[in-house]
Design a protein around this motif. Structure first.
Motif, PDB file in Angstrom:
ATOM      1  N   PHE A 144     -17.480   4.468   0.926  1.00 46.19           N
ATOM      2  CA  PHE A 144     -17.840   5.150  -0.322  1.00 46.19           C
ATOM      3  C   PHE A 144     -18.810   6.321  -0.163  1.00 46.19           C
ATOM      4  O   PHE A 144     -19.050   7.035  -1.117  1.00 46.19           O
ATOM      5  N   VAL A 145     -19.355   6.512   1.043  1.00 43.02           N
ATOM      6  CA  VAL A 145     -20.243   7.652   1.274  1.00 43.02           C
ATOM      7  C   VAL A 145     -19.577   8.661   2.198  1.00 43.02           C
ATOM      8  O   VAL A 145     -19.511   9.855   1.891  1.00 43.02           O
ATOM      9  N   LEU A 146     -19.076   8.181   3.324  1.00 44.78           N
ATOM     10  CA  LEU A 146     -18.467   9.083   4.307  1.00 44.78           C
ATOM     11  C   LEU A 146     -17.019   9.429   3.973  1.00 44.78           C
ATOM     12  O   LEU A 146     -16.501  10.442   4.448  1.00 44.78           O
ATOM     13  N   THR A 147     -16.365   8.567   3.209  1.00 47.64           N
ATOM     14  CA  THR A 147     -14.998   8.839   2.739  1.00 47.64           C
ATOM     15  C   THR A 147     -14.953   8.487   1.250  1.00 47.64           C
ATOM     16  O   THR A 147     -15.925   7.978   0.702  1.00 47.64           O
ATOM     17  N   ASP A 148     -13.838   8.752   0.642  1.00 47.71           N
ATOM     18  CA  ASP A 148     -13.709   8.485  -0.792  1.00 47.71           C
ATOM     19  C   ASP A 148     -12.661   7.395  -1.022  1.00 47.71           C
ATOM     20  O   ASP A 148     -11.556   7.660  -1.492  1.00 47.71           O
ATOM     21  N   ALA A 149     -13.030   6.157  -0.671  1.00 48.70           N
ATOM     22  CA  ALA A 149     -12.097   5.032  -0.811  1.00 48.70           C
ATOM     23  C   ALA A 149     -11.661   4.838  -2.255  1.00 48.70           C
ATOM     24  O   ALA A 149     -10.515   4.467  -2.514  1.00 48.70           O
ATOM     25  N   ALA A 150     -12.551   5.103  -3.193  1.00 45.03           N
ATOM     26  CA  ALA A 150     -12.211   4.906  -4.606  1.00 45.03           C
ATOM     27  C   ALA A 150     -11.050   5.805  -5.017  1.00 45.03           C
ATOM     28  O   ALA A 150     -10.166   5.387  -5.766  1.00 45.03           O
ATOM     29  N   ALA A 151     -11.039   7.041  -4.512  1.00 47.47           N
ATOM     30  CA  ALA A 151      -9.958   7.967  -4.865  1.00 47.47           C
ATOM     31  C   ALA A 151      -8.643   7.537  -4.219  1.00 47.47           C
ATOM     32  O   ALA A 151      -7.582   7.637  -4.832  1.00 47.47           O
ATOM     33  N   VAL A 152      -8.717   7.044  -2.994  1.00 47.13           N
ATOM     34  CA  VAL A 152      -7.503   6.668  -2.270  1.00 47.13           C
ATOM     35  C   VAL A 152      -6.978   5.313  -2.735  1.00 47.13           C
ATOM     36  O   VAL A 152      -5.784   5.139  -2.949  1.00 47.13           O
ATOM     37  N   MET A 153      -7.879   4.341  -2.896  1.00 43.90           N
ATOM     38  CA  MET A 153      -7.476   2.976  -3.204  1.00 43.90           C
ATOM     39  C   MET A 153      -7.374   2.703  -4.704  1.00 43.90           C
ATOM     40  O   MET A 153      -6.854   1.671  -5.105  1.00 43.90           O
TER      41      MET A 153
ATOM     42  N   TYR B 213       0.820  -1.208   0.000  1.00 38.37           N
ATOM     43  CA  TYR B 213       0.000   0.000   0.000  1.00 38.37           C
ATOM     44  C   TYR B 213       0.857   1.262   0.000  1.00 38.37           C
ATOM     45  O   TYR B 213       1.944   1.290   0.552  1.00 38.37           O
ATOM     46  N   THR B 214       0.318   2.314  -0.601  1.00 35.56           N
ATOM     47  CA  THR B 214       0.999   3.615  -0.636  1.00 35.56           C
ATOM     48  C   THR B 214       0.848   4.303   0.716  1.00 35.56           C
ATOM     49  O   THR B 214      -0.031   3.932   1.512  1.00 35.56           O
ATOM     50  N   PRO B 215       1.644   5.328   0.985  1.00 36.75           N
ATOM     51  CA  PRO B 215       1.474   6.078   2.245  1.00 36.75           C
ATOM     52  C   PRO B 215       0.061   6.657   2.390  1.00 36.75           C
ATOM     53  O   PRO B 215      -0.499   6.644   3.498  1.00 36.75           O
ATOM     54  N   ALA B 216      -0.534   7.124   1.299  1.00 42.55           N
ATOM     55  CA  ALA B 216      -1.895   7.675   1.367  1.00 42.55           C
ATOM     56  C   ALA B 216      -2.901   6.584   1.736  1.00 42.55           C
ATOM     57  O   ALA B 216      -3.836   6.819   2.521  1.00 42.55           O
ATOM     58  N   GLN B 217      -2.701   5.401   1.205  1.00 37.91           N
ATOM     59  CA  GLN B 217      -3.592   4.290   1.534  1.00 37.91           C
ATOM     60  C   GLN B 217      -3.424   3.863   2.992  1.00 37.91           C
ATOM     61  O   GLN B 217      -4.396   3.554   3.676  1.00 37.91           O
ATOM     62  N   MET B 218      -2.190   3.901   3.471  1.00 36.34           N
ATOM     63  CA  MET B 218      -1.938   3.561   4.879  1.00 36.34           C
ATOM     64  C   MET B 218      -2.609   4.576   5.803  1.00 36.34           C
ATOM     65  O   MET B 218      -3.185   4.205   6.829  1.00 36.34           O
ATOM     66  N   GLU B 219      -2.544   5.846   5.441  1.00 38.62           N
ATOM     67  CA  GLU B 219      -3.220   6.878   6.231  1.00 38.62           C
ATOM     68  C   GLU B 219      -4.724   6.624   6.270  1.00 38.62           C
ATOM     69  O   GLU B 219      -5.368   6.816   7.302  1.00 38.62           O
ATOM     70  N   TYR B 220      -5.255   6.216   5.125  1.00 36.21           N
ATOM     71  CA  TYR B 220      -6.681   5.909   5.036  1.00 36.21           C
ATOM     72  C   TYR B 220      -7.053   4.794   6.018  1.00 36.21           C
ATOM     73  O   TYR B 220      -8.017   4.920   6.775  1.00 36.21           O
ATOM     74  N   PHE B 221      -6.282   3.705   6.039  1.00 36.39           N
ATOM     75  CA  PHE B 221      -6.550   2.591   6.955  1.00 36.39           C
ATOM     76  C   PHE B 221      -6.431   3.028   8.410  1.00 36.39           C
ATOM     77  O   PHE B 221      -7.237   2.636   9.256  1.00 36.39           O
ATOM     78  N   GLU B 222      -5.417   3.805   8.699  1.00 43.02           N
ATOM     79  CA  GLU B 222      -5.183   4.235  10.073  1.00 43.02           C
ATOM     80  C   GLU B 222      -6.242   5.205  10.580  1.00 43.02           C
ATOM     81  O   GLU B 222      -6.429   5.355  11.784  1.00 43.02           O
TER      82      GLU B 222
END
Length: 156
Positions: A115-124, A56-65
């Motif tokens: 997909f509603v409260l965050t934008d997982a598609a943009a991050v992932m 995972y990219t750093p942005a994706q890791m931030e998303y998970f965290e």
């Protein structure tokens, strides 16, 4: 005593024997493998396994965290109820249906977060929406399959 034994024997002899169709074993094992992979993904993410998270990219890791506790909880509900549902299906237990319903509840709440409260598609990436659709397809299919097997009397 003999009358009781005779009556039980007659009941046993008159009740139709329901055999387990071979497709239950095939679908059950494939479901177990699929959901075990999901359980591994959840566990590796929660345990922060470096070898797994290195993809995972750093942005994706931030998303998970940044996942709030409730989203982690609904993800866990979806993952573990689906894995247990697969095991229940292989054990030919009707409560597999209830576990697959719980999976859909957890999946629905997790999907709202992603997909509603965050934008997982943009991050992932664009594949996240496709993969989530596949997860939904399999989850709904497993519920319908387990329900059908319960109604046929294969699951008790």
């Amino acid at each position: 005593m003999l009358g009781h034994m005779r009556r039980n024997w007659e009941l046993t002899m008159t009740q139709p024997t329901i055999t387990t169709p071979p497709h239950l074993w095939i679908i059950g094992i494939l479901s177990l493998l699929w959901h075990a992979a999901g359980a591994f993904d959840y566990s590796a993410t929660q345990w922060r396994l470096d070898g797994y998270l290195s993809q995972y990219t750093p942005a994706q890791m931030e998303y998970f965290e940044a996942f709030p506790s409730w989203a982690v909880g609904t993800w866990a509900l979806a993952v573990w109820s689906s894995l247990l549902g697969s095991l229940a299906l292989l054990m030919r237990k009707a409560w597999a249906v209830h576990l697959f319903v719980l999976q859909l509840v957890g999946l629905a709440l997790t999907t709202v977060y992603n997909f509603v409260l965050t934008d997982a598609a943009a991050v992932m990436g664009g594949g996240a929406l496709v993969f989530s659709s596949l997860i939904w397809l399999i989850a709904i299919s497993m519920l319908f399959y387990a329900y059908k097997m319960m109604k046929r009397g294969v699951l008790s």
